[in-house]
Design a protein around this motif. Structure first.
Motif, PDB file in Angstrom:
ATOM      1  N   MET A  41       0.515  -1.093  -0.263  1.00 56.45           N
ATOM      2  CA  MET A  41      -0.291  -0.093   0.465  1.00 56.45           C
ATOM      3  C   MET A  41       0.891   1.258  -0.030  1.00 56.45           C
ATOM      4  N   ASN A  42       1.715   1.278  -0.768  1.00 57.24           N
ATOM      5  CA  ASN A  42       2.523   2.790  -1.022  1.00 57.24           C
ATOM      6  C   ASN A  42       1.692   3.578  -2.789  1.00 57.24           C
ATOM      7  N   HIS A  43       2.842   4.371  -2.767  1.00 57.92           N
ATOM      8  CA  HIS A  43       2.856   5.650  -3.884  1.00 57.92           C
ATOM      9  C   HIS A  43       3.432   4.675  -5.024  1.00 57.92           C
ATOM     10  N   GLU A  44       4.126   3.810  -4.735  1.00 56.26           N
ATOM     11  CA  GLU A  44       4.657   3.219  -6.590  1.00 56.26           C
ATOM     12  C   GLU A  44       4.056   2.350  -6.946  1.00 56.26           C
ATOM     13  N   MET A  45       2.546   1.787  -6.376  1.00 53.53           N
ATOM     14  CA  MET A  45       1.838   0.351  -6.656  1.00 53.53           C
ATOM     15  C   MET A  45       1.055   1.192  -7.237  1.00 53.53           C
ATOM     16  N   GLY A  46       0.898   2.365  -7.160  1.00 60.92           N
ATOM     17  CA  GLY A  46      -0.729   3.262  -7.250  1.00 60.92           C
ATOM     18  C   GLY A  46      -1.128   3.886  -6.930  1.00 60.92           C
ATOM     19  N   ILE A  47      -1.381   3.033  -5.406  1.00 56.10           N
ATOM     20  CA  ILE A  47      -2.355   3.721  -3.974  1.00 56.10           C
ATOM     21  C   ILE A  47      -2.965   4.656  -4.307  1.00 56.10           C
ATOM     22  N   ASP A  48      -2.082   5.721  -4.807  1.00 57.69           N
ATOM     23  CA  ASP A  48      -2.271   7.492  -4.012  1.00 57.69           C
ATOM     24  C   ASP A  48      -3.059   7.499  -5.521  1.00 57.69           C
ATOM     25  N   PHE A  49      -3.084   6.931  -6.589  1.00 59.11           N
ATOM     26  CA  PHE A  49      -3.718   6.953  -7.635  1.00 59.11           C
ATOM     27  C   PHE A  49      -5.675   6.985  -7.451  1.00 59.11           C
ATOM     28  N   LEU A  50      -5.001   5.817  -7.164  1.00 57.94           N
ATOM     29  CA  LEU A  50      -7.193   5.136  -6.977  1.00 57.94           C
ATOM     30  C   LEU A  50      -7.500   5.691  -5.906  1.00 57.94           C
ATOM     31  N   LEU A  51      -6.528   6.270  -4.676  1.00 58.15           N
ATOM     32  CA  LEU A  51      -7.218   7.009  -3.830  1.00 58.15           C
ATOM     33  C   LEU A  51      -7.915   8.563  -4.243  1.00 58.15           C
ATOM     34  N   ARG A  52      -6.964   9.067  -4.974  1.00 61.27           N
ATOM     35  CA  ARG A  52      -7.194  10.442  -5.495  1.00 61.27           C
ATOM     36  C   ARG A  52      -8.580  10.330  -6.296  1.00 61.27           C
ATOM     37  N   ILE A  53      -8.503   9.311  -6.914  1.00 60.67           N
ATOM     38  CA  ILE A  53     -10.141   9.888  -7.802  1.00 60.67           C
ATOM     39  C   ILE A  53     -10.798   8.144  -7.215  1.00 60.67           C
ATOM     40  N   HIS A  54     -10.853   8.149  -6.315  1.00 62.57           N
ATOM     41  CA  HIS A  54     -11.898   6.738  -5.570  1.00 62.57           C
ATOM     42  C   HIS A  54     -13.422   7.588  -5.989  1.00 62.57           C
ATOM     43  N   LYS A  55     -13.810   8.526  -6.235  1.00 62.10           N
ATOM     44  CA  LYS A  55     -15.152   8.907  -5.705  1.00 62.10           C
ATOM     45  C   LYS A  55     -15.901   8.943  -7.243  1.00 62.10           C
ATOM     46  N   LYS A  56     -14.325   9.008  -7.991  1.00 62.80           N
ATOM     47  CA  LYS A  56     -14.722   9.060  -9.543  1.00 62.80           C
ATOM     48  C   LYS A  56     -14.797   7.133 -10.113  1.00 62.80           C
ATOM     49  N   ILE A  57     -14.441   7.387  -9.119  1.00 61.11           N
ATOM     50  CA  ILE A  57     -14.855   5.363  -9.918  1.00 61.11           C
ATOM     51  C   ILE A  57     -15.596   5.313  -9.404  1.00 61.11           C
ATOM     52  N   LEU A  58     -16.183   5.302  -7.950  1.00 60.04           N
ATOM     53  CA  LEU A  58     -17.147   4.944  -7.667  1.00 60.04           C
ATOM     54  C   LEU A  58     -18.613   5.566  -7.441  1.00 60.04           C
ATOM     55  N   ALA A  59     -18.276   6.146  -8.795  1.00 55.96           N
ATOM     56  CA  ALA A  59     -19.214   7.222  -9.353  1.00 55.96           C
ATOM     57  C   ALA A  59     -19.676   6.551 -10.028  1.00 55.96           C
ATOM     58  N   ILE A  60     -19.190   5.259 -11.284  1.00 58.43           N
ATOM     59  CA  ILE A  60     -19.248   4.692 -12.375  1.00 58.43           C
ATOM     60  C   ILE A  60     -20.722   3.407 -12.007  1.00 58.43           C
ATOM     61  N   ASP A  61     -20.971   3.073 -10.648  1.00 59.95           N
ATOM     62  CA  ASP A  61     -21.998   2.060 -10.760  1.00 59.95           C
ATOM     63  C   ASP A  61     -22.165   2.034  -9.001  1.00 59.95           C
TER      64      ASP A  61
ATOM     65  N   ASN B 257      -2.720   3.518   5.944  1.00 60.67           N
ATOM     66  CA  ASN B 257      -3.434   4.595   7.749  1.00 60.67           C
ATOM     67  C   ASN B 257      -4.727   5.071   6.631  1.00 60.67           C
ATOM     68  N   LYS B 258      -4.890   6.084   5.160  1.00 60.33           N
ATOM     69  CA  LYS B 258      -5.325   6.994   4.502  1.00 60.33           C
ATOM     70  C   LYS B 258      -6.212   6.166   3.819  1.00 60.33           C
ATOM     71  N   ILE B 259      -5.950   4.276   3.557  1.00 66.60           N
ATOM     72  CA  ILE B 259      -7.279   3.888   3.117  1.00 66.60           C
ATOM     73  C   ILE B 259      -8.178   3.237   4.513  1.00 66.60           C
ATOM     74  N   ARG B 260      -7.883   2.456   4.951  1.00 68.81           N
ATOM     75  CA  ARG B 260      -8.224   2.498   6.380  1.00 68.81           C
ATOM     76  C   ARG B 260      -9.529   3.696   7.123  1.00 68.81           C
ATOM     77  N   LYS B 261      -8.890   5.329   6.983  1.00 60.95           N
ATOM     78  CA  LYS B 261      -9.451   6.619   7.254  1.00 60.95           C
ATOM     79  C   LYS B 261      -9.913   6.087   6.490  1.00 60.95           C
ATOM     80  N   LEU B 262      -9.562   6.308   4.751  1.00 57.40           N
ATOM     81  CA  LEU B 262     -11.166   6.309   3.700  1.00 57.40           C
ATOM     82  C   LEU B 262     -12.320   4.926   4.099  1.00 57.40           C
ATOM     83  N   SER B 263     -12.216   3.899   4.290  1.00 55.55           N
ATOM     84  CA  SER B 263     -13.180   2.479   4.546  1.00 55.55           C
ATOM     85  C   SER B 263     -14.430   3.352   5.909  1.00 55.55           C
ATOM     86  N   ASN B 264     -13.598   3.629   6.864  1.00 56.08           N
ATOM     87  CA  ASN B 264     -14.217   3.945   7.729  1.00 56.08           C
ATOM     88  C   ASN B 264     -16.173   5.353   7.446  1.00 56.08           C
ATOM     89  N   LEU B 265     -15.618   6.129   6.238  1.00 56.56           N
ATOM     90  CA  LEU B 265     -16.236   6.802   6.570  1.00 56.56           C
ATOM     91  C   LEU B 265     -16.710   6.446   5.050  1.00 56.56           C
TER      92      LEU B 265
END
Length: 190
Positions: free
Chosen positions: A17-37, A53-61
């Motif tokens: 769960m780090n930047h090099e694996m593109g996780i921040d990309f998914l976190l940054r656009i998560h609203k657009k992803i979830l808006a698809i369906d 920790n960012k993933i955990r916090k976002l999951s709580n929301l």
């Protein structure tokens, strides 16, 4: 186990769960992803790292974001089997052949991957999944969302590509095929 409904369409990634694996990309656009369906869920699976920790916090929301960190190797097939679409949005060249892509392909899951490392050797673009070009050290967001949307909204396409991914994985990346390829290389030097 992770509270994901059986009616969900699961977009899964499995990595550190780090930047090099593109996780921040998914976190940054998560609203657009979830808006698809409204059935779409983002499932982060893999080793804890700087963005856990960012993933955990976002999951709580947001109940449509789920995670499972530091799973055992024995459980990996079960996680891949719950995915409907797999993504590997890595940046840089350390992705090698994209073993997680191959593991997803073995379970018949379409893959959306970055054009980094050896991913383009693993996936035949628009046949077994999609290779998304990198732009400014990140995936081309518009292209990623377009390809993801096509897979989410078209179950037949998702299933057709899933069948092709499994066939390709078995033809090229099964243990037997890899052992045979290594034996061929060794025999050339004996």
């Amino acid at each position: 186990e992770n509270g994901i409904s059986k009616d969900s369409i699961v977009l899964m990634t499995m990595c550190k769960m780090n930047h090099e694996m593109g996780i921040d990309f998914l976190l940054r656009i998560h609203k657009k992803i979830l808006a698809i369906d409204p059935r779409l869920v983002i499932f982060f699976v893999g080793a804890k790292d700087t963005l856990s920790n960012k993933i955990r916090k976002l999951s709580n929301l947001n109940k449509r974001i789920s995670y499972s960190f530091n799973i055992s190797a024995e459980k990996k097939p079960f996680y891949f089997s719950c995915a409907d679409i797999f993504t590997a949005p890595t940046i840089g060249n350390h992705a090698c052949m994209g073993i997680a892509n191959i593991e997803a392909m073995m379970t018949g899951v379409p893959v959306i991957s970055s054009d980094s490392g050896g991913h383009s050797e693993t996936i035949e673009d628009k046949h077994d999944g999609y290779i998304i070009p990198l732009k400014h050290d990140s995936l081309d967001e518009d292209e990623f969302l377009k390809r993801l949307k096509s897979l989410v909204l078209d179950e037949n396409l998702r299933n057709e590509i899933g069948l092709r991914t499994r066939k390709r994985a078995l033809e090229l990346f099964s243990n037997e095929k890899i052992v045979d390829a290594h034996i061929d290389v060794i025999n050339k030097f004996i």
